[in-house]
Design a protein around this motif. Structure first.
Motif, short mmCIF file in Angstrom:
data_model
loop_
_atom_site.label_atom_id
_atom_site.label_comp_id
_atom_site.label_asym_id
_atom_site.label_seq_id
_atom_site.Cartn_x
_atom_site.Cartn_y
_atom_site.Cartn_z
N LYS A 150 0.26 2.33 7.93
CA LYS A 150 1.30 2.67 8.92
C LYS A 150 1.36 1.09 9.70
O LYS A 150 2.50 0.62 10.88
CB LYS A 150 0.14 2.91 9.81
CG LYS A 150 1.24 3.42 10.74
CD LYS A 150 -0.06 4.21 11.85
CE LYS A 150 1.33 4.47 13.62
NZ LYS A 150 -0.57 5.29 13.98
N ALA A 151 0.57 -0.32 9.53
CA ALA A 151 0.92 -1.77 9.90
C ALA A 151 1.62 -2.35 9.33
O ALA A 151 1.90 -3.62 9.97
CB ALA A 151 -0.57 -2.34 9.88
N GLY A 152 2.30 -1.97 7.81
CA GLY A 152 3.59 -2.68 7.61
C GLY A 152 2.77 -3.18 7.08
O GLY A 152 3.45 -4.95 6.02
N LEU A 153 1.63 -3.40 6.41
CA LEU A 153 0.64 -4.49 5.43
C LEU A 153 0.38 -3.73 4.34
O LEU A 153 0.40 -2.54 4.03
CB LEU A 153 -0.92 -4.84 6.35
CG LEU A 153 0.14 -6.11 7.57
CD1 LEU A 153 -1.33 -5.94 8.03
CD2 LEU A 153 0.82 -7.19 6.84
N THR A 154 -0.08 -4.54 3.46
CA THR A 154 -0.55 -4.54 1.80
C THR A 154 -2.11 -5.18 1.19
O THR A 154 -1.82 -6.41 1.37
CB THR A 154 0.22 -5.02 0.82
OG1 THR A 154 1.06 -3.84 0.92
CG2 THR A 154 -0.01 -4.20 -1.16
N MET A 155 -3.26 -4.37 0.96
CA MET A 155 -4.19 -5.32 1.07
C MET A 155 -4.07 -6.28 0.00
O MET A 155 -4.31 -5.62 -1.13
CB MET A 155 -5.38 -3.74 1.67
CG MET A 155 -6.67 -4.96 1.00
SD MET A 155 -7.50 -5.58 2.14
CE MET A 155 -8.51 -4.60 3.52
N PRO A 156 -4.80 -7.76 0.09
CA PRO A 156 -5.04 -7.61 -1.55
C PRO A 156 -5.69 -7.48 -2.01
O PRO A 156 -6.60 -7.04 -1.06
CB PRO A 156 -4.41 -8.99 -1.20
CG PRO A 156 -4.34 -9.72 0.13
CD PRO A 156 -4.77 -8.14 0.41
N GLU A 157 -6.17 -7.60 -3.61
CA GLU A 157 -7.41 -7.22 -3.80
C GLU A 157 -8.94 -8.37 -3.71
O GLU A 157 -9.75 -7.91 -3.94
CB GLU A 157 -7.36 -7.72 -5.03
CG GLU A 157 -8.65 -6.75 -6.30
CD GLU A 157 -8.38 -6.91 -8.13
OE1 GLU A 157 -9.55 -7.31 -8.03
OE2 GLU A 157 -7.87 -5.92 -8.52
N LYS A 158 -7.85 -9.32 -2.80
CA LYS A 158 -9.11 -10.48 -3.10
C LYS A 158 -8.02 -11.36 -2.34
O LYS A 158 -7.37 -12.01 -2.04
CB LYS A 158 -8.82 -11.77 -3.86
CG LYS A 158 -8.79 -11.30 -5.51
CD LYS A 158 -9.32 -12.46 -6.36
CE LYS A 158 -9.74 -11.84 -7.62
NZ LYS A 158 -9.67 -13.20 -8.75
#
Length: 438
Positions: A150-158
């Motif tokens: 919803k925030a338009g972000l993708t969590m990186p693995e690191k």
């Protein structure tokens, strides 16, 4: 004469019948009120059926209270407990003082060599195991995948700390009761200071330099608190200075936290639909870094040990062998599912296809545990070992004092600069009194 003999024989028979078939032993067990320990207490029928001569008396306490009571009891040889729940910090220090019984009678089928090397090493002294790990942990990021999207972000693995701040800002919706991030603020060397010391490592900070001089007056510690305090004030829940592991777990499971950086052991609870309202929406990532070569992850094991003052060592070792065995793991898997078994202690668990399938957090948990380096915990060299603690006897008192100051900074009753100045003064005084510095 025959009547007399019969009467005597009858009396003997009655006396024999009246005596118990075995001598009963009661073990008093001091433990922490974490979810895995509560589950263990519900599983103990399995142990008592196999050992009807052993009764269990539980003393279940909040983490800070447990540490205080157990430390006081063992230091004064009070003898109140037969089994202690202690951690990676206390075990080698107390073993060196002769306060713990070496666990060398856990049984032929215990398979001590199956214990994860980093976990086993932290609970040993001179090659002898002094506490058996009930569960082991590092720390990582748990986050709401739906809120991240919803925030338009993708969590990186690191992830980096910069990304965490950006994501927390975008996920915070105070009107809806959602806070971008939940972090420990409750004072205590194993509560807020576990998180903050591990975080500080990734910012290039350290408790002491190579000459044991305290380092709270450095730019690195200032940068750590200047990140943490404003972040929590902008994007954290109200009353964060009172929140520890259990409080943040409850908030996350109620859908109040966008992200939570804490113990890997929490993964089994936040993905449990019986406990978590967001169980199907949780993602995981490694603890953040600041581009300096260290992530903010720690290394810990809640473990079971026998105090040297106990007179029930044999029964205590029987219980510890049961509670930390492969059999216990199988028992939990059978009753509650593989994702609920105590993590982070045995190599065999991370080679188990059933566990890997049931626990989407398994790979990141073991990676986090294995990447934590107690021998080289900081960016700059230090004279101590330990990731989120300093492995010296004086640390427990210093950690409590500094934890109070940093919690006060979060609560707004003290400035960051004042908290750091107080931390510098108190640790310096302690280290001088202990003879580390002049």
């Amino acid at each position: 004469m025959k009547v007399l003999v019969k009467a005597l024989l009858g009396a003997v028979a009655l006396t024999s019948f009246a005596l118990p078939a075995y001598a009963e032993t009661t073990l008093t067990i001091a433990t922490v009120n974490n979810g895995d320990m509560i589950r263990m207490q519900k599983m103990t029928d399995d142990f008592t059926k196999a050992n009807p001569d052993i009764k269990l008396n539980w003393v279940t306490l909040e983490e800070n209270v447990l540490r205080q009571k157990v430390t006081t009891d063992i230091a004064t040889k009070g003898g109140q407990f037969d089994v202690l729940t202690i951690g990676t910090y206390e075990t080698p220090i107390w073993a060196k003082k002769g306060w713990l019984v070496p666990l060398d009678k856990l049984g032929a089928d215990y398979d001590v060599d199956d214990l994860l090397p980093p976990i086993r090493a932290g609970l040993s002294l001179d090659g002898k195991l002094y506490a058996a790990p009930f569960y082991g942990e590092s720390s990582f990021v748990m986050y709401r995948k739906d809120l991240m999207e919803k925030a338009g972000l993708t969590m990186p693995e690191k992830p980096t700390w910069t990304f965490i701040k950006e994501a927390a800002d975008k996920m915070t919706d105070k009107a809806a009761g959602v806070y971008g991030i939940c972090l420990r603020g409750k004072p205590g060397w194993g509560e807020n200071m576990a998180f903050l010391t591990a975080t500080a490592n990734s910012f290039g900070a350290r408790w002491f330099d190579e000459k044991w001089e305290p380092q709270f007056n450095t730019p690195e510690w200032k940068a750590t608190l200047d990140y943490y305090v404003p972040l929590m004030k902008a994007d954290g829940p109200p009353g964060a200075s009172s929140n520890g592991f259990n409080e943040n777990l409850a908030l996350f499971n109620a859908g109040k936290c966008g992200m939570w950086i804490d113990a890997t052991v929490a993964a089994g609870f936040v993905t449990d639909p019986k406990q978590s309202t967001v169980a199907d929406k949780v993602g995981f990532a490694l603890a953040p870094d600041n581009g300096l070569g260290k992530r903010g992850n720690w290394l810990w094991a809640w473990s079971l040990a026998v105090p040297a003052g106990s007179h029930k060592t044999e029964a205590a070792e029987k219980f510890i062998a049961w509670a930390t065995s492969k059999h216990y793991t199988d028992l939990v898997a059978e009753k509650d599912g593989w994702a609920r078994v105590p993590p982070g202690t045995r190599t065999s668990l991370y080679k188990n296809a059933d566990y890997d399938k049931a626990a989407p957090f398994a790979a990141l948990t073991i990676e986090s545990i294995e990447s934590a380096d107690p021998l080289h915990p900081t960016v700059k060299p230090v004279p101590y070992t330990g990731v989120q603690f300093v492995a010296i006897p004086e640390f427990q008192g210093m950690g409590e004092t500094v934890g109070q100051d940093f919690s006060a900074a979060l609560a707004g009753t003290m400035t960051v600069d004042d908290a750091l100045a107080k931390a510098q003064a108190s640790t310096t005084a302690t280290m001088k009194k202990a003879g580390y510095i002049k």
